[in-house]
Design a protein around this motif. Structure first.
Motif, PDB file in Angstrom:
ATOM      1  N   UNK A  79       0.939  -1.275   0.074  1.00 64.65           N
ATOM      2  CA  UNK A  79       0.029   0.120  -0.011  1.00 64.65           C
ATOM      3  C   UNK A  79       0.868   1.346   0.053  1.00 64.65           C
ATOM      4  N   UNK A  80       2.052   1.037   0.600  1.00 67.62           N
ATOM      5  CA  UNK A  80       2.894   2.415   0.616  1.00 67.62           C
ATOM      6  C   UNK A  80       3.628   2.531  -0.702  1.00 67.62           C
ATOM      7  N   UNK A  81       3.838   1.826  -1.330  1.00 67.27           N
ATOM      8  CA  UNK A  81       4.475   1.670  -2.773  1.00 67.27           C
ATOM      9  C   UNK A  81       3.496   2.347  -3.661  1.00 67.27           C
ATOM     10  N   UNK A  82       2.205   2.310  -3.380  1.00 65.00           N
ATOM     11  CA  UNK A  82       1.257   3.314  -4.167  1.00 65.00           C
ATOM     12  C   UNK A  82       1.654   4.772  -3.872  1.00 65.00           C
ATOM     13  N   UNK A  83       1.749   5.052  -2.684  1.00 58.38           N
ATOM     14  CA  UNK A  83       2.045   6.441  -2.468  1.00 58.38           C
ATOM     15  C   UNK A  83       3.540   6.531  -2.227  1.00 58.38           C
ATOM     16  N   UNK A  84       4.243   7.213  -3.135  1.00 57.40           N
ATOM     17  CA  UNK A  84       5.903   7.417  -2.874  1.00 57.40           C
ATOM     18  C   UNK A  84       6.199   8.432  -1.489  1.00 57.40           C
ATOM     19  N   UNK A  87       5.951   6.137   1.499  1.00 55.91           N
ATOM     20  CA  UNK A  87       6.968   5.231   1.463  1.00 55.91           C
ATOM     21  C   UNK A  87       8.375   5.944   2.017  1.00 55.91           C
ATOM     22  N   UNK A  88       8.590   7.142   1.317  1.00 58.62           N
ATOM     23  CA  UNK A  88       9.812   7.831   2.076  1.00 58.62           C
ATOM     24  C   UNK A  88       9.607   8.210   3.357  1.00 58.62           C
ATOM     25  N   UNK A  89       8.561   8.666   3.770  1.00 58.55           N
ATOM     26  CA  UNK A  89       8.412   8.865   5.315  1.00 58.55           C
ATOM     27  C   UNK A  89       8.622   7.889   6.073  1.00 58.55           C
ATOM     28  N   UNK A  90       8.119   6.498   5.863  1.00 51.20           N
ATOM     29  CA  UNK A  90       8.116   5.411   6.502  1.00 51.20           C
ATOM     30  C   UNK A  90       9.572   4.919   6.504  1.00 51.20           C
ATOM     31  N   UNK A  91      10.389   5.001   5.332  1.00 50.88           N
ATOM     32  CA  UNK A  91      11.729   4.709   5.016  1.00 50.88           C
ATOM     33  C   UNK A  91      12.905   5.565   6.191  1.00 50.88           C
ATOM     34  N   UNK A  96      16.030   6.399  11.125  1.00 59.06           N
ATOM     35  CA  UNK A  96      16.099   7.056  12.070  1.00 59.06           C
ATOM     36  C   UNK A  96      15.702   6.574  13.467  1.00 59.06           C
ATOM     37  N   UNK A  97      14.634   5.859  13.122  1.00 61.22           N
ATOM     38  CA  UNK A  97      14.141   5.138  14.423  1.00 61.22           C
ATOM     39  C   UNK A  97      13.141   6.168  15.380  1.00 61.22           C
ATOM     40  N   UNK A  98      12.870   7.247  14.534  1.00 59.82           N
ATOM     41  CA  UNK A  98      11.799   8.209  15.396  1.00 59.82           C
ATOM     42  C   UNK A  98      10.450   7.649  15.546  1.00 59.82           C
ATOM     43  N   UNK A  99      10.162   6.836  14.657  1.00 62.05           N
ATOM     44  CA  UNK A  99       8.660   6.230  14.820  1.00 62.05           C
ATOM     45  C   UNK A  99       8.674   5.228  15.887  1.00 62.05           C
ATOM     46  N   UNK A 100       9.511   4.621  16.381  1.00 62.51           N
ATOM     47  CA  UNK A 100       9.353   3.685  17.370  1.00 62.51           C
ATOM     48  C   UNK A 100       9.354   4.135  18.908  1.00 62.51           C
ATOM     49  N   UNK A 101      10.414   5.173  19.277  1.00 63.77           N
ATOM     50  CA  UNK A 101      10.526   5.824  20.528  1.00 63.77           C
ATOM     51  C   UNK A 101      10.376   7.346  20.557  1.00 63.77           C
ATOM     52  N   UNK A 102      10.228   7.889  21.766  1.00 62.99           N
ATOM     53  CA  UNK A 102      10.183   9.286  21.749  1.00 62.99           C
ATOM     54  C   UNK A 102      11.638   9.968  21.502  1.00 62.99           C
ATOM     55  N   UNK A 103      11.046  11.322  20.851  1.00 61.98           N
ATOM     56  CA  UNK A 103      12.637  11.804  20.429  1.00 61.98           C
ATOM     57  C   UNK A 103      13.382  12.402  21.603  1.00 61.98           C
TER      58      UNK A 103
END
Length: 126
Positions: A79-84, A87-91, A96-103
């Motif tokens: 689904x992410x490949x449909x919207x580039x 996909x870039x934000x997720x990559x 950076x690991x910012x999505x998993x733990x607090x900054x």
């Protein structure tokens, strides 16, 4: 024409015309090789085609053996490949690991008193 049978032998005259016989014959043309099905398999284009068809056949069978969690993850990636942009934000978040733990709080730079408030590179002598 004069013939020497061996070195130091007396000279003998050779009768004319000379009669020569051939010891072997040259073959200027090579016989054409017959058809071999293995020669077709050596073609690089056919090899690439066989590998891609094999992948297409094996992919559904590999997908059947996946866990439901892995299937869900694969569907999200597709689904992410449909919207580039997604996909870039997720990559970037994954790298950076910012999505998993607090900054973490930003690190403050201390001003050096020797440089007069400026941070400058110094040579090896200083």
């Amino acid at each position: 024409c004069i013939e020497y049978i061996y070195p130091g032998a007396p000279k003998q005259a050779i009768p004319h015309p000379l009669e020569l016989t051939a010891h072997a014959s040259y073959e200027y043309y090579e016989p054409r090789q017959g058809f071999s099905p293995f020669s077709i398999l050596k073609n690089p284009m056919l090899l690439m085609m066989l590998v891609s068809v094999g992948g297409m056949v094996m992919m559904p069978k590999m997908m059947e053996g996946l866990d439901p969690e892995q299937k869900e993850q694969m569907q999200k990636q597709m689904a992410m490949q449909q919207d580039p942009s997604k996909m870039l934000t997720q990559m970037i978040q994954d790298m950076t690991g910012s999505g998993e733990e607090a900054a973490l709080p930003p690190i403050e730079k201390k001003v050096s008193s020797k440089a007069g408030g400026k941070t400058a590179r110094r040579g090896k002598r200083d």
